[in-house]
Structures are given as structure tokens and as C-alpha cells.
Design a protein around this motif. Sequence first.
Motif, PDB file in Angstrom:
ATOM      1  N   ARG A  34       0.837  -1.205   0.000  1.00 26.35           N
ATOM      2  CA  ARG A  34       0.000   0.000   0.000  1.00 26.35           C
ATOM      3  C   ARG A  34       0.873   1.256   0.000  1.00 26.35           C
ATOM      4  NH1 ARG A  34      -5.430   0.083   2.200  1.00 26.35           N
ATOM      5  NH2 ARG A  34      -4.810   1.943   3.364  1.00 26.35           N
ATOM      6  N   ARG A  68      -8.485  -0.630  -4.913  1.00 26.61           N
ATOM      7  CA  ARG A  68      -9.863  -0.573  -4.409  1.00 26.61           C
ATOM      8  C   ARG A  68      -9.876  -0.206  -2.930  1.00 26.61           C
ATOM      9  NH1 ARG A  68     -10.750  -5.147  -7.823  1.00 26.61           N
ATOM     10  NH2 ARG A  68     -10.501  -6.585  -6.053  1.00 26.61           N
ATOM     11  N   GLU A  69      -8.933  -0.764  -2.171  1.00 26.43           N
ATOM     12  CA  GLU A  69      -8.854  -0.437  -0.748  1.00 26.43           C
ATOM     13  C   GLU A  69      -8.521   1.043  -0.546  1.00 26.43           C
ATOM     14  OE1 GLU A  69      -5.909  -2.969   0.866  1.00 26.43           O
ATOM     15  OE2 GLU A  69      -7.182  -4.760   0.924  1.00 26.43           O
ATOM     16  N   ASP A  73     -10.798   3.956   1.166  1.00 26.39           N
ATOM     17  CA  ASP A  73     -10.306   4.768   2.281  1.00 26.39           C
ATOM     18  C   ASP A  73     -10.203   6.250   1.921  1.00 26.39           C
ATOM     19  OD1 ASP A  73     -10.066   2.505   3.811  1.00 26.39           O
ATOM     20  OD2 ASP A  73      -7.925   2.223   3.415  1.00 26.39           O
TER      21      ASP A  73
END
Length: 410
Positions: A34, A68-69, A73
Amino acid sequence: MPPSESGRGEAEGNDAAESRMRGSNQSGLRAHNRRAVLSLIRRNGRLAKAEIARRTGLSPQTASVIMRELEADELVLRDQPQRGRVGQPSIPMRLNPDGAFSLGLKIGRRSVDLVLMDFIGRIRAHERIAYAFPRLRQILDFIAKAEPTLRGTLPGPLAGRVVGLGVALPFELWSWADDIGAPEGAMDEWRDLDVKAVLATVTDLPVDLANDATAACAAENVFGSAQTADFLYFFVGAFVGGGIVMNGDLVSGRRGNAGALGSMPIPAPDGGYAQLIDFASLYLLEKSFEARGGDMLAVWRGERSWERFGPMLDQWIDKAAYGLAHAIVAASSVYDFECALIDGRFPAAVRTRLAERTAAVVATIERKGLFPVTVRPGTIGADAREIGSASLPFFARYLLDHQVFFTDAE
């Protein structure tokens, strides 16, 4: 599984910093991946998922899951679709300016600043006060008042996205008392001070620390537009300091003191040696103005105050350029920097004049055996230290760490 050798080969054309971002599909490295994706988007402005997967070495599926995460967020936003020659249009992703916010505190020898910065490095609000010398109680009172003011500028839902307080302050702040004319013993309170513990009494945010000149250099490296991966950096404040960037990385050194350019020996025109701080520091202009009956804090009261300096400013630029030029030539004998960037706590016009004059002096110094080093103005400006400090919480939580940031500056 780790990226294949062929995946590594595809990334060879990317810069050194990007090549270190390759993560893994293993769930235990999800946080790293990430950070790598966010860092890659930050560096490039916007990138499509396929390009993110290619540059990081992640599989397209893993890259899609991470995107997508991040979108859920609200840390990234979809940009306008880009149509190619064949297939479906790609959708570039960019950082959401409102995705996260941080506060940056710069504690200086003549002033203290607190800024609110968004996720793409823009200052949204700024509070500052000037003083003759830093007093702890005055600074804590300033923070207690300025922090809620800055956080209050954000709409309700966004106010909860302030993730931390980054702090930039000079190394051994107390040791400069004589140079700035502080009363004897007045700055001893800074000696052995646990900065994080003290700030915890006036803020509920996590606190990260860095040296002020290091923070300024990091701001140039992270948010600047110099487009170079190897540079020598000077920030001219009350005292000049700096940093060095090699292959895109801000270098800290074995004990965190790399780039202590203010201490570099400079040959004095009349013989002997002095340090760069004795040539290229704003306290020299301050003292010159005060000796002629002026306000010694005029240097710190905004751009309009600089109109009062007249010929004194010309003399200061000449002296500062002399010191900076010798420092640049000396440093270029150790590492072949592409350029030297000069920034500082002064108006943009002064920054340009100083860089041009420094380049002219460099041209007069013997440089046999050395590659040319271009001299250019920094691209961040007077707020470089504040922006650098405000970026600390982002690197602590969202981006790939710059290890130099987390060398304690207490």
C-alpha cells in the motif's frame, strides 16, 4: 510470491527510488505494498492500475485489490479515463488532497510556524510568530492556540483526518544562544528536552521529529520540481544548513549528521578559515540592519520588510554567494552532484539573485578535475522546513519511510 526476474527487468528503466518499491503478493507485506503504491502515485502525479502493477512488480490482481482499498479509504481518486488505440480506456488514479492532513511545526531561532498541509503537500493554513529567541512556554502557548485554529479551518468530516504533528527544529538549539543574542542561560531549557513528551501536553496528535534543514531538503526531494536525483541543498535561515540527495534518497549518514553544510570550512578572503554559517546566514543581515538602527526582526516580518535593506542586501548577497560557492565546489570533489539548490527564508526574488550570484562566483573558482555543477534556486521556497515537517506524519503512516526523517532531533 516475489516479483520474477523478468518483472525486475521490466522496471530497469524506472528511477532508483521506484525500483526499491517492489512489494510482494504475500499478505504479510500488504502494508508495504500500500505504501509503495501511494508513494509511486505521489511521485508521478497520476498512474493507471496497469502501470502501477508494472512498476511495483505486483500482479495486476493484487494491484487492483490495493487500489480498491485505497479508493475506499478515500486516499486516492479516479481521474479522467485515458483512451488508447485498442481496448478499454485506462483510468489513472491520483492522491486525494483531502485524503489526509497533517500539522507541521517549525521551531526556529527567530520564529515558530505551524502549518496545516493536505495529502499532496499544499499548505491550507499557516500561523506564525517572530521572537528574539525561542522560549519554551511561549512556543507551547502558541501551539495551544494555533492548532485548534488551523484544524478549525477544515469542514467537519475532514477535521478527523489530521493524522499527526511533524516537528522540525535545529540540532542543539540551545547552543546558538550567543549567536542570536539570547540572555545567558535563557535557552538552557532546551538542553536535554524531551520534545515529544512536552508537546504531548498541548496536542493529542502523534509527534514525529526531524532536523530543520533536513526537513527542508526532504521537502525539496519529495514535493519539489527540480527534476534531479543527485543534488546538494542549502537552506538559508537564521543560520544556513542543508542536506544531500543521492540517487533520489535523502542521505542521513552514519550518525544522522550528513549534510551539515553550515559547518563546512570556507577560506576567508583576508586569510584563514571560517564556517559557512559565518558567510551565508540571515543573522548577519539582521545584525547589519540593527547596527544601522533598524528592527532586528525585520528579516522575519514578511516580504515587504525586505524593501528596507537597500545596499545592505546587496552586500549580504555577495558575502553569502562567496561562501556558498566555495562550499559547492568543495562538496563536488566528494560526490559528483548534478546541481546545487539554494533556498531560504527570503522572497523569491532574493532567492533568484543569490543563486545567480553564487553561480557566477563558482565560475571563478579553480575546478580542475571536477564535473560542472549547475546552481539553481530551490523550488519550494520559504516554507520548505514547514512542508518537510508536515510530511513526517505521512511518511510514518502512508508512504515509504525516509529513514533520515526519524533520526531524533532532540
